[in-house]
Write a protein that holds these residues in place. Structure first.
Motif, PDB file in Angstrom:
ATOM      1  N   TYR A 158      -3.505  -0.848   0.121  1.00  0.00           N
ATOM      2  CA  TYR A 158      -2.888   0.473   0.094  1.00  0.00           C
ATOM      3  C   TYR A 158      -3.119   1.148  -1.257  1.00  0.00           C
ATOM      4  O   TYR A 158      -3.342   2.374  -1.326  1.00  0.00           O
ATOM      5  N   LYS A 159      -3.099   0.365  -2.331  1.00  0.00           N
ATOM      6  CA  LYS A 159      -3.298   0.942  -3.667  1.00  0.00           C
ATOM      7  C   LYS A 159      -4.733   1.432  -3.822  1.00  0.00           C
ATOM      8  O   LYS A 159      -4.986   2.465  -4.455  1.00  0.00           O
ATOM      9  N   LYS A 160      -5.681   0.685  -3.250  1.00  0.00           N
ATOM     10  CA  LYS A 160      -7.072   1.140  -3.275  1.00  0.00           C
ATOM     11  C   LYS A 160      -7.200   2.483  -2.563  1.00  0.00           C
ATOM     12  O   LYS A 160      -7.888   3.393  -3.031  1.00  0.00           O
ATOM     13  N   SER A 161      -6.539   2.598  -1.418  1.00  0.00           N
ATOM     14  CA  SER A 161      -6.629   3.821  -0.636  1.00  0.00           C
ATOM     15  C   SER A 161      -5.933   4.990  -1.312  1.00  0.00           C
ATOM     16  O   SER A 161      -6.452   6.116  -1.320  1.00  0.00           O
ATOM     17  N   PHE A 162      -4.769   4.727  -1.915  1.00  0.00           N
ATOM     18  CA  PHE A 162      -3.954   5.809  -2.471  1.00  0.00           C
ATOM     19  C   PHE A 162      -4.407   6.250  -3.863  1.00  0.00           C
ATOM     20  O   PHE A 162      -3.834   7.197  -4.422  1.00  0.00           O
ATOM     21  N   THR A 163      -5.401   5.591  -4.430  1.00  0.00           N
ATOM     22  CA  THR A 163      -5.893   5.984  -5.762  1.00  0.00           C
ATOM     23  C   THR A 163      -7.308   6.549  -5.705  1.00  0.00           C
ATOM     24  O   THR A 163      -7.994   6.620  -6.726  1.00  0.00           O
ATOM     25  N   THR A 164      -7.739   6.936  -4.521  1.00  0.00           N
ATOM     26  CA  THR A 164      -9.015   7.629  -4.373  1.00  0.00           C
ATOM     27  C   THR A 164      -8.808   8.842  -3.485  1.00  0.00           C
ATOM     28  O   THR A 164      -8.007   8.800  -2.537  1.00  0.00           O
ATOM     29  N   ASN A 165      -9.522   9.928  -3.770  1.00  0.00           N
ATOM     30  CA  ASN A 165      -9.434  11.114  -2.915  1.00  0.00           C
ATOM     31  C   ASN A 165     -10.303  10.986  -1.665  1.00  0.00           C
ATOM     32  O   ASN A 165     -10.258  11.828  -0.774  1.00  0.00           O
ATOM     33  N   LYS A 166     -11.089   9.925  -1.603  1.00  0.00           N
ATOM     34  CA  LYS A 166     -11.896   9.669  -0.423  1.00  0.00           C
ATOM     35  C   LYS A 166     -10.982   9.201   0.717  1.00  0.00           C
ATOM     36  O   LYS A 166     -10.089   8.381   0.518  1.00  0.00           O
ATOM     37  N   VAL A 167     -11.198   9.728   1.920  1.00  0.00           N
ATOM     38  CA  VAL A 167     -10.433   9.281   3.082  1.00  0.00           C
ATOM     39  C   VAL A 167     -10.909   7.888   3.485  1.00  0.00           C
ATOM     40  O   VAL A 167     -12.094   7.679   3.754  1.00  0.00           O
ATOM     41  N   THR A 168      -9.988   6.926   3.521  1.00  0.00           N
ATOM     42  CA  THR A 168     -10.338   5.529   3.781  1.00  0.00           C
ATOM     43  C   THR A 168      -9.947   5.056   5.179  1.00  0.00           C
ATOM     44  O   THR A 168     -10.146   3.889   5.506  1.00  0.00           O
ATOM     45  N   THR A 169      -9.368   5.943   5.997  1.00  0.00           N
ATOM     46  CA  THR A 169      -8.858   5.607   7.336  1.00  0.00           C
ATOM     47  C   THR A 169      -7.904   4.404   7.291  1.00  0.00           C
ATOM     48  O   THR A 169      -7.993   3.506   8.120  1.00  0.00           O
ATOM     49  N   PHE A 170      -6.999   4.421   6.320  1.00  0.00           N
ATOM     50  CA  PHE A 170      -6.017   3.348   6.190  1.00  0.00           C
ATOM     51  C   PHE A 170      -5.037   3.352   7.368  1.00  0.00           C
ATOM     52  O   PHE A 170      -4.383   2.354   7.652  1.00  0.00           O
ATOM     53  N   ASP A 171      -4.938   4.475   8.062  1.00  0.00           N
ATOM     54  CA  ASP A 171      -3.974   4.624   9.151  1.00  0.00           C
ATOM     55  C   ASP A 171      -4.468   4.133  10.497  1.00  0.00           C
ATOM     56  O   ASP A 171      -3.690   4.034  11.446  1.00  0.00           O
ATOM     57  N   GLU A 172      -5.784   3.823  10.612  1.00  0.00           N
ATOM     58  CA  GLU A 172      -6.314   3.471  11.921  1.00  0.00           C
ATOM     59  C   GLU A 172      -7.488   2.507  11.801  1.00  0.00           C
ATOM     60  O   GLU A 172      -8.072   2.336  10.730  1.00  0.00           O
ATOM     61  N   VAL A 173      -7.824   1.905  12.916  1.00  0.00           N
ATOM     62  CA  VAL A 173      -8.943   0.975  12.966  1.00  0.00           C
ATOM     63  C   VAL A 173     -10.249   1.759  13.049  1.00  0.00           C
ATOM     64  O   VAL A 173     -10.449   2.546  13.976  1.00  0.00           O
ATOM     65  N   TYR A 174     -11.117   1.551  12.069  1.00  0.00           N
ATOM     66  CA  TYR A 174     -12.420   2.206  12.109  1.00  0.00           C
ATOM     67  C   TYR A 174     -13.360   1.540  11.106  1.00  0.00           C
ATOM     68  O   TYR A 174     -13.010   1.397   9.924  1.00  0.00           O
ATOM     69  N   GLY A 175     -14.525   1.128  11.569  1.00  0.00           N
ATOM     70  CA  GLY A 175     -15.528   0.546  10.675  1.00  0.00           C
ATOM     71  C   GLY A 175     -15.046  -0.719   9.992  1.00  0.00           C
ATOM     72  O   GLY A 175     -14.251  -1.496  10.530  1.00  0.00           O
ATOM     73  N   ASP A 176     -15.534  -0.912   8.772  1.00  0.00           N
ATOM     74  CA  ASP A 176     -15.240  -2.146   8.036  1.00  0.00           C
ATOM     75  C   ASP A 176     -14.099  -2.009   7.040  1.00  0.00           C
ATOM     76  O   ASP A 176     -13.752  -2.974   6.358  1.00  0.00           O
ATOM     77  N   SER A 177     -13.509  -0.823   6.914  1.00  0.00           N
ATOM     78  CA  SER A 177     -12.434  -0.639   5.938  1.00  0.00           C
ATOM     79  C   SER A 177     -11.160  -1.341   6.414  1.00  0.00           C
ATOM     80  O   SER A 177     -10.885  -1.426   7.612  1.00  0.00           O
TER      81      SER A 177
END
Length: 324
Positions: A158-177
């Motif tokens: 979550y910290k990786k996702s919340f410290t970048t302006n890039k959309v990481t799709t943390f909310d859903e299943v997609y790709g390898d993230s």
């Protein structure tokens, strides 16, 4: 099902989409469920009793989220907000305390009868329901609402996702993230994975269903989709088609319009049956539909202004032209 069973939390900033009144009507047809809309849109809408509104702007909402973290979050666009959806249960924990479940959903959807799919039996056996960002539900517990902050194989995703302006799709299943679904699985939470949505593929003229294959990590696109008509029938989302000269039906919990710019007839607000075709939604009398009539509708019922638009856009791509 009690009317305090589940609440969907939906922050939306900027002008609400033109199909929002249809979204609200579909919510009204699900009195066992509730919605909480946080928005800065001051337009007048006929909100049903199970949809509550909190007036809040994007800057205020960002500050509310920031208060829960000891590091500076990156949240500079509406698009990035999707990564923060798993935070909503913690963010609004006091407001949703009386609900057994909470979730998030998009508002470019039209709901069918949710309780046909989230039955008491299914709800009783799982902690998380569905895997896509346009609709996900969680069991409302202290642990579940903070699970997004736990380590995944030693890392704070979550910290990786919340410290970048890039959309990481943390909310859903997609790709390898790594996403919230991975965390629930990692901590042995029970997940209901069945896809019950009619998820319309964007950029295609017809209504093609797009199902994500979680094993292959890619979308599987429906092949035969021109022969099905999407309808909203007394609170149910269906696709009807002809097979062996009989009308057959596929039921869905909701149809996801994928930000399509769709016109609609205001008469829909006073009727219980609509046809949802590419770029237009209008009333329909399903009692008068025969297999022969349905075949004709499926063959000719298309908005030709939309067809022209898609043809011009395709031509522009081929010829590297810019179509205004």
């Amino acid at each position: 099902m009690k009317n305090n069973k589940c609440i969907f939390i939906v922050p939306y900033f900027g002008k609400l989409p033109n199909t929002f009144p249809l979204f609200l009507k579909s919510c009204e047809e699900n009195p066992e469920f509730n919605w909480l809309i946080l928005t800065d849109d001051t337009s007048e809408y006929n909100y049903p009793s199970n949809v509550k509104v909190i007036k809040k702007n994007f800057s205020e909402f960002k500050k509310d989220i920031q208060k829960h973290f000891d590091f500076k979050i990156c949240l500079d666009s509406y698009q990035k907000l999707c990564d923060y959806k798993p935070v909503y249960g913690l963010l609004l924990e006091k407001l949703i305390a009386r609900y057994e479940f909470w979730g998030y959903c998009d508002i470019d959807v039209i709901f069918g009868r949710i309780s046909d799919f989230l039955t008491e039996d299914i709800l009783s056996k799982n902690d998380k329901f569905f895997q896509m960002g346009h609709c996900t539900v969680f069991r409302n517990t202290h642990e579940n609402n903070r699970l997004f902050m736990r380590k995944y194989k030693g890392a704070l995703e979550y910290k990786k996702s919340f410290t970048t302006n890039k959309v990481t799709t943390f909310d859903e299943v997609y790709g390898d993230s790594i996403d919230i679904d991975d965390l629930f699985a990692f901590y042995s939470k029970k997940i209901y994975k069945r896809n019950v949505s009619f998820d319309i593929q964007p950029g295609v003229l017809g209504f093609q269903n797009a199902n994500y294959d979680y094993n292959e990590k890619k979308y599987l696109y429906e092949l035969h989709y021109w022969n099905k008509l999407c309808v909203w029938d007394n609170g149910q989302v269906k696709r009807i088609f002809v097979e062996n000269n009989e009308i057959k039906t596929l039921n869905y919990m909701y149809v996801h319009l994928q930000d399509r710019k769709i016109n609609w007839s205001v008469k829909c607000l006073d009727t219980d049956q609509w046809q949802i075709i590419p770029e237009f939604i209008k009333p329909i009398d399903l009692g008068k539909i025969t297999p022969t009539k349905l075949k004709l509708m499926l063959k000719f019922n298309i908005d030709f202004n939309t067809l022209d638009y898609f043809c011009l856009r395709s031509l522009a791509k081929i010829k590297h032209l810019v179509v205004k």
